[in-house]
Design a protein around this motif. Structure first.
Motif, PDB file in Angstrom:
ATOM      1  N   LEU A   1       0.822  -1.210   0.000  1.00  0.00           N
ATOM      2  CA  LEU A   1       0.000   0.000   0.000  1.00  0.00           C
ATOM      3  C   LEU A   1       0.856   1.260   0.000  1.00  0.00           C
ATOM      4  O   LEU A   1       0.555   2.231  -0.694  1.00  0.00           O
ATOM      5  CB  LEU A   1      -0.932   0.021   1.213  1.00  0.00           C
ATOM      6  N   GLN A   2       1.929   1.247   0.770  1.00  0.00           N
ATOM      7  CA  GLN A   2       2.816   2.412   0.808  1.00  0.00           C
ATOM      8  C   GLN A   2       3.469   2.642  -0.561  1.00  0.00           C
ATOM      9  O   GLN A   2       3.611   3.783  -0.987  1.00  0.00           O
ATOM     10  CB  GLN A   2       3.874   2.243   1.886  1.00  0.00           C
ATOM     11  N   ALA A   3       3.846   1.567  -1.232  1.00  0.00           N
ATOM     12  CA  ALA A   3       4.495   1.708  -2.543  1.00  0.00           C
ATOM     13  C   ALA A   3       3.528   2.238  -3.597  1.00  0.00           C
ATOM     14  O   ALA A   3       3.892   3.087  -4.404  1.00  0.00           O
ATOM     15  CB  ALA A   3       5.078   0.370  -2.985  1.00  0.00           C
ATOM     16  N   SER A   4       2.294   1.751  -3.589  1.00  0.00           N
ATOM     17  CA  SER A   4       1.334   2.176  -4.606  1.00  0.00           C
ATOM     18  C   SER A   4       0.631   3.470  -4.225  1.00  0.00           C
ATOM     19  O   SER A   4       0.146   4.195  -5.091  1.00  0.00           O
ATOM     20  CB  SER A   4       0.287   1.089  -4.853  1.00  0.00           C
ATOM     21  N   GLY A   5       0.519   3.728  -2.925  1.00  0.00           N
ATOM     22  CA  GLY A   5      -0.159   4.930  -2.461  1.00  0.00           C
ATOM     23  C   GLY A   5      -1.667   4.804  -2.366  1.00  0.00           C
ATOM     24  O   GLY A   5      -2.339   5.731  -1.942  1.00  0.00           O
TER      25      GLY A   5
ATOM     26  N   LEU B   1     -14.358   0.709  -0.113  1.00  0.00           N
ATOM     27  CA  LEU B   1     -13.861   2.081  -0.178  1.00  0.00           C
ATOM     28  C   LEU B   1     -12.521   2.142  -0.888  1.00  0.00           C
ATOM     29  O   LEU B   1     -11.608   1.379  -0.553  1.00  0.00           O
ATOM     30  CB  LEU B   1     -13.665   2.642   1.234  1.00  0.00           C
ATOM     31  N   LEU B   2     -12.402   3.043  -1.834  1.00  0.00           N
ATOM     32  CA  LEU B   2     -11.090   3.356  -2.387  1.00  0.00           C
ATOM     33  C   LEU B   2     -10.367   4.206  -1.361  1.00  0.00           C
ATOM     34  O   LEU B   2     -10.954   5.143  -0.806  1.00  0.00           O
ATOM     35  CB  LEU B   2     -11.217   4.127  -3.695  1.00  0.00           C
ATOM     36  N   VAL B   3      -9.111   3.873  -1.093  1.00  0.00           N
ATOM     37  CA  VAL B   3      -8.340   4.597  -0.086  1.00  0.00           C
ATOM     38  C   VAL B   3      -6.983   4.987  -0.647  1.00  0.00           C
ATOM     39  O   VAL B   3      -6.488   4.380  -1.603  1.00  0.00           O
ATOM     40  CB  VAL B   3      -8.169   3.770   1.210  1.00  0.00           C
ATOM     41  N   GLU B   4      -6.389   5.995  -0.025  1.00  0.00           N
ATOM     42  CA  GLU B   4      -5.080   6.489  -0.463  1.00  0.00           C
ATOM     43  C   GLU B   4      -4.322   7.052   0.736  1.00  0.00           C
ATOM     44  O   GLU B   4      -4.832   7.064   1.849  1.00  0.00           O
ATOM     45  CB  GLU B   4      -5.262   7.567  -1.537  1.00  0.00           C
ATOM     46  N   ALA B   5      -3.140   7.524   0.477  1.00  0.00           N
ATOM     47  CA  ALA B   5      -2.292   8.187   1.476  1.00  0.00           C
ATOM     48  C   ALA B   5      -2.058   7.340   2.720  1.00  0.00           C
ATOM     49  O   ALA B   5      -2.314   7.787   3.840  1.00  0.00           O
ATOM     50  CB  ALA B   5      -2.881   9.550   1.845  1.00  0.00           C
ATOM     51  N   PRO B   6      -1.539   6.104   2.569  1.00  0.00           N
ATOM     52  CA  PRO B   6      -1.297   5.269   3.751  1.00  0.00           C
ATOM     53  C   PRO B   6      -0.226   5.883   4.644  1.00  0.00           C
ATOM     54  O   PRO B   6       0.808   6.338   4.181  1.00  0.00           O
ATOM     55  CB  PRO B   6      -0.808   3.947   3.150  1.00  0.00           C
ATOM     56  N   ARG B   7      -0.551   5.920   5.951  1.00  0.00           N
ATOM     57  CA  ARG B   7       0.347   6.508   6.932  1.00  0.00           C
ATOM     58  C   ARG B   7       0.388   5.641   8.171  1.00  0.00           C
ATOM     59  O   ARG B   7      -0.640   5.403   8.798  1.00  0.00           O
ATOM     60  CB  ARG B   7      -0.200   7.873   7.355  1.00  0.00           C
ATOM     61  N   VAL B   8       1.570   5.152   8.531  1.00  0.00           N
ATOM     62  CA  VAL B   8       1.743   4.409   9.781  1.00  0.00           C
ATOM     63  C   VAL B   8       1.861   5.422  10.907  1.00  0.00           C
ATOM     64  O   VAL B   8       2.660   6.354  10.822  1.00  0.00           O
ATOM     65  CB  VAL B   8       2.991   3.505   9.728  1.00  0.00           C
ATOM     66  N   VAL B   9       1.020   5.223  11.933  1.00  0.00           N
ATOM     67  CA  VAL B   9       1.008   6.140  13.072  1.00  0.00           C
ATOM     68  C   VAL B   9       0.952   5.340  14.364  1.00  0.00           C
ATOM     69  O   VAL B   9       0.544   4.174  14.361  1.00  0.00           O
ATOM     70  CB  VAL B   9      -0.199   7.111  13.006  1.00  0.00           C
ATOM     71  N   PRO B  10       1.326   5.961  15.480  1.00  0.00           N
ATOM     72  CA  PRO B  10       1.129   5.296  16.772  1.00  0.00           C
ATOM     73  C   PRO B  10      -0.372   5.074  16.990  1.00  0.00           C
ATOM     74  O   PRO B  10      -1.197   5.872  16.525  1.00  0.00           O
ATOM     75  CB  PRO B  10       1.680   6.285  17.797  1.00  0.00           C
ATOM     76  N   LEU B  11      -0.718   4.019  17.688  1.00  0.00           N
ATOM     77  CA  LEU B  11      -2.130   3.717  17.918  1.00  0.00           C
ATOM     78  C   LEU B  11      -2.849   4.890  18.570  1.00  0.00           C
ATOM     79  O   LEU B  11      -3.993   5.178  18.238  1.00  0.00           O
ATOM     80  CB  LEU B  11      -2.275   2.452  18.770  1.00  0.00           C
ATOM     81  N   SER B  12      -2.174   5.595  19.448  1.00  0.00           N
ATOM     82  CA  SER B  12      -2.811   6.732  20.126  1.00  0.00           C
ATOM     83  C   SER B  12      -3.295   7.788  19.133  1.00  0.00           C
ATOM     84  O   SER B  12      -4.359   8.383  19.320  1.00  0.00           O
ATOM     85  CB  SER B  12      -1.854   7.361  21.136  1.00  0.00           C
ATOM     86  N   GLU B  13      -2.546   8.016  18.065  1.00  0.00           N
ATOM     87  CA  GLU B  13      -2.971   8.978  17.045  1.00  0.00           C
ATOM     88  C   GLU B  13      -4.185   8.458  16.285  1.00  0.00           C
ATOM     89  O   GLU B  13      -5.116   9.206  15.980  1.00  0.00           O
ATOM     90  CB  GLU B  13      -1.827   9.278  16.074  1.00  0.00           C
TER      91      GLU B  13
END
Length: 127
Positions: free
Chosen positions: A72-76, A87-99
């Protein structure tokens, strides 16, 4: 970390084939459709995802370096099957669970405060 990888392999081989047909229609079981970054092959991975204010948050119990996350990160972008919707989704972002908890909808933010997961993948719904 070794135990997490062994558990992930066990799930991939035995649990995922049972869960996959239900993923996206049963609460707590969703699916991420993604394209292999090297193979170009289409994949579907059962995950635990929750609606957010602008997309979905996917729990990362096996860490942030799984193939589906990297794909997902490679394709975006990709597709998430959740709550009977695709759902079509984009902009994958790994975040801390708290966020991730701060943008969850409904009672999930309270329930998930106690899960032993460090990270989540935030995905924004595509227009």
């Amino acid at each position: 970390m070794l135990f997490a990888r062994q558990r992930a392999e066990l799930n991939r081989r035995f649990v995922n084939p049972v869960v996959e047909p239900l993923a996206g229609y049963v609460p707590l079981w969703s699916a991420v459709d993604h394209v292999g970054r090297r193979s170009g092959k289409d994949y579907r991975t059962p995950v635990t995802a929750f609606p957010t204010t602008d997309g979905v948050a996917v729990l990362l119990p096996y860490g942030t370096d799984t193939d589906w996350v990297r794909n997902l990160q490679a394709s975006g972008s990709g597709r998430v099957q959740i709550d009977g919707r695709s759902l079509l989704v984009e902009a994958p972002r790994v975040v801390p669970l708290s966020e991730a908890l701060s943008v969850l909808k409904g009672p999930w933010r309270h329930v998930l405060r106690v899960v032993p997961v460090q990270s989540a993948l935030l995905l924004t719904r595509s227009s």
